[in-house]
Design a protein around this motif. Structure first.
Motif, PDB file in Angstrom:
ATOM      1  N   LEU A 106       0.643  -1.312   0.060  1.00 40.17           N
ATOM      2  CA  LEU A 106      -0.007   0.064  -0.095  1.00 40.17           C
ATOM      3  C   LEU A 106       0.838   1.362   0.103  1.00 40.17           C
ATOM      4  N   VAL A 107       1.765   1.288   0.561  1.00 41.79           N
ATOM      5  CA  VAL A 107       2.884   2.408   0.905  1.00 41.79           C
ATOM      6  C   VAL A 107       3.253   2.646  -0.704  1.00 41.79           C
ATOM      7  N   ALA A 108       3.503   1.855  -1.559  1.00 43.43           N
ATOM      8  CA  ALA A 108       3.779   1.801  -3.130  1.00 43.43           C
ATOM      9  C   ALA A 108       2.883   2.358  -3.907  1.00 43.43           C
ATOM     10  N   VAL A 109       1.433   1.886  -3.572  1.00 45.03           N
ATOM     11  CA  VAL A 109       0.331   2.267  -4.639  1.00 45.03           C
ATOM     12  C   VAL A 109      -0.630   3.324  -4.258  1.00 45.03           C
ATOM     13  N   VAL A 110      -0.750   3.405  -2.922  1.00 46.24           N
ATOM     14  CA  VAL A 110      -1.918   4.607  -2.396  1.00 46.24           C
ATOM     15  C   VAL A 110      -1.404   5.949  -2.901  1.00 46.24           C
ATOM     16  N   PRO A 111      -0.708   6.479  -3.010  1.00 47.09           N
ATOM     17  CA  PRO A 111      -0.420   7.730  -3.630  1.00 47.09           C
ATOM     18  C   PRO A 111      -0.927   7.864  -4.723  1.00 47.09           C
ATOM     19  N   SER A 112      -0.434   7.103  -5.838  1.00 46.19           N
ATOM     20  CA  SER A 112      -1.040   7.015  -7.126  1.00 46.19           C
ATOM     21  C   SER A 112      -2.467   6.811  -7.192  1.00 46.19           C
ATOM     22  N   LEU A 113      -3.015   5.753  -6.581  1.00 43.48           N
ATOM     23  CA  LEU A 113      -4.319   5.660  -6.224  1.00 43.48           C
ATOM     24  C   LEU A 113      -5.280   6.847  -5.877  1.00 43.48           C
ATOM     25  N   ASP A 151      -2.241  11.903   1.615  1.00 48.82           N
ATOM     26  CA  ASP A 151      -1.459  10.534   1.350  1.00 48.82           C
ATOM     27  C   ASP A 151      -1.275   9.871   2.721  1.00 48.82           C
ATOM     28  N   GLU A 152      -1.036  10.343   3.715  1.00 48.04           N
ATOM     29  CA  GLU A 152      -0.944   9.684   4.768  1.00 48.04           C
ATOM     30  C   GLU A 152      -2.189   9.011   5.499  1.00 48.04           C
ATOM     31  N   TRP A 153      -3.047   9.836   5.409  1.00 54.07           N
ATOM     32  CA  TRP A 153      -4.508   9.469   5.746  1.00 54.07           C
ATOM     33  C   TRP A 153      -5.039   8.292   4.883  1.00 54.07           C
ATOM     34  N   ALA A 154      -4.894   8.442   3.446  1.00 53.79           N
ATOM     35  CA  ALA A 154      -5.283   7.373   2.647  1.00 53.79           C
ATOM     36  C   ALA A 154      -4.561   6.114   2.892  1.00 53.79           C
ATOM     37  N   LEU A 155      -3.209   6.334   3.402  1.00 53.45           N
ATOM     38  CA  LEU A 155      -2.488   4.966   3.612  1.00 53.45           C
ATOM     39  C   LEU A 155      -3.135   4.215   4.817  1.00 53.45           C
ATOM     40  N   LEU A 156      -3.041   5.064   5.808  1.00 54.85           N
ATOM     41  CA  LEU A 156      -3.607   4.330   7.168  1.00 54.85           C
ATOM     42  C   LEU A 156      -5.158   3.784   6.966  1.00 54.85           C
ATOM     43  N   ASP A 157      -6.013   4.529   6.441  1.00 52.37           N
ATOM     44  CA  ASP A 157      -7.406   4.111   6.340  1.00 52.37           C
ATOM     45  C   ASP A 157      -7.712   2.979   5.144  1.00 52.37           C
ATOM     46  N   THR A 158      -6.938   3.127   4.054  1.00 55.78           N
ATOM     47  CA  THR A 158      -7.042   2.280   3.252  1.00 55.78           C
ATOM     48  C   THR A 158      -6.237   0.760   3.796  1.00 55.78           C
ATOM     49  N   PHE A 159      -5.191   0.897   4.513  1.00 55.51           N
ATOM     50  CA  PHE A 159      -4.893  -0.427   5.305  1.00 55.51           C
ATOM     51  C   PHE A 159      -5.808  -0.819   6.400  1.00 55.51           C
ATOM     52  N   ASP A 160      -6.397   0.071   6.884  1.00 51.07           N
ATOM     53  CA  ASP A 160      -7.615  -0.377   7.791  1.00 51.07           C
ATOM     54  C   ASP A 160      -8.632  -0.973   7.085  1.00 51.07           C
TER      55      ASP A 160
END
Length: 203
Positions: A106-113, A151-160
């Motif tokens: 997710l670290v790798a793909v979330v910012p682009s998504l 991006d930080e919130w996207a990463l954390l909540d997508t992981f959740d």
């Protein structure tokens, strides 16, 4: 007092210790180490849907409320929108992955998504609906966050979304029934992102 079953208690303590009057305890909500009716106000946010038995977890938490005290909980809402949410398409795969591996992915793909999601969301008329189909949490236009924070919130909540073993949304009627079974009064059920339930234990 703050309670969590996971090592999140460490981060919680680090964030709140300066307050001086906060106790942080690692405990299981199904077997809380307190006497019944010990607290005048209890809230439980972001937890019940991630337990193996949300109704039993609710009942255990409700027992902690003192006579005349109040309880507030939230749960993911179960509706037709639940089943078109992309996390439910992906969870059969992502919950099989090692969590560290999933997080690195997710670290790798979330910012682009997230950027794709933002662009799609700007499509006239249908952008908001299409944006829901992209498997990333995106708070652009919801909270006043800068690009790095988004991006930080996207990463954390997508992981959740994708990592918990359990994800069991509920209906408003079911949530109300839990309060009623626990004999609470002044019950209110609202939609505020998730379903939010509030009630008062009779004095």
């Amino acid at each position: 007092m703050a309670i969590d079953a996971s090592i999140a208690v460490d981060a919680c303590y680090a964030n709140l210790r300066a307050a001086g009057s906060v106790s942080v305890i690692q405990a299981d909500c199904f077997s809380l180490p307190f006497r019944r009716g010990a607290f005048p106000f209890v809230y439980c946010l972001g937890v019940l849907q991630h337990t193996p038995d949300p109704q039993t977890a609710f009942a255990a938490i409700a027992e902690m409320v003192a006579p005349g005290g109040r309880l507030c909980v939230d749960v993911y809402e179960r509706s037709w929108k639940t089943w078109v949410h992309p996390k439910y398409w992906l969870r059969p795969l992502t919950t099989r992955l090692d969590r560290d591996r999933l997080f690195r992915l997710l670290v790798a793909v979330v910012p682009s998504l997230r950027r794709v999601s933002s662009q799609v969301g700007r499509v006239p008329l249908i952008g908001k609906a299409l944006r829901r189909l992209i498997p990333v949490a995106n708070y652009e236009g919801v909270y006043p966050l800068g690009p790095e924070q988004l991006d930080e919130w996207a990463l954390l909540d997508t992981f959740d979304w994708l990592s918990p073993r359990y994800d069991r949304p509920q209906t408003a009627a079911v949530l109300r029934a839990w309060f009623e079974k626990a004999r609470f009064e002044d019950i209110e059920i609202a939609r505020a992102g998730h379903l939010v339930g509030r009630g008062r234990r009779p004095a």
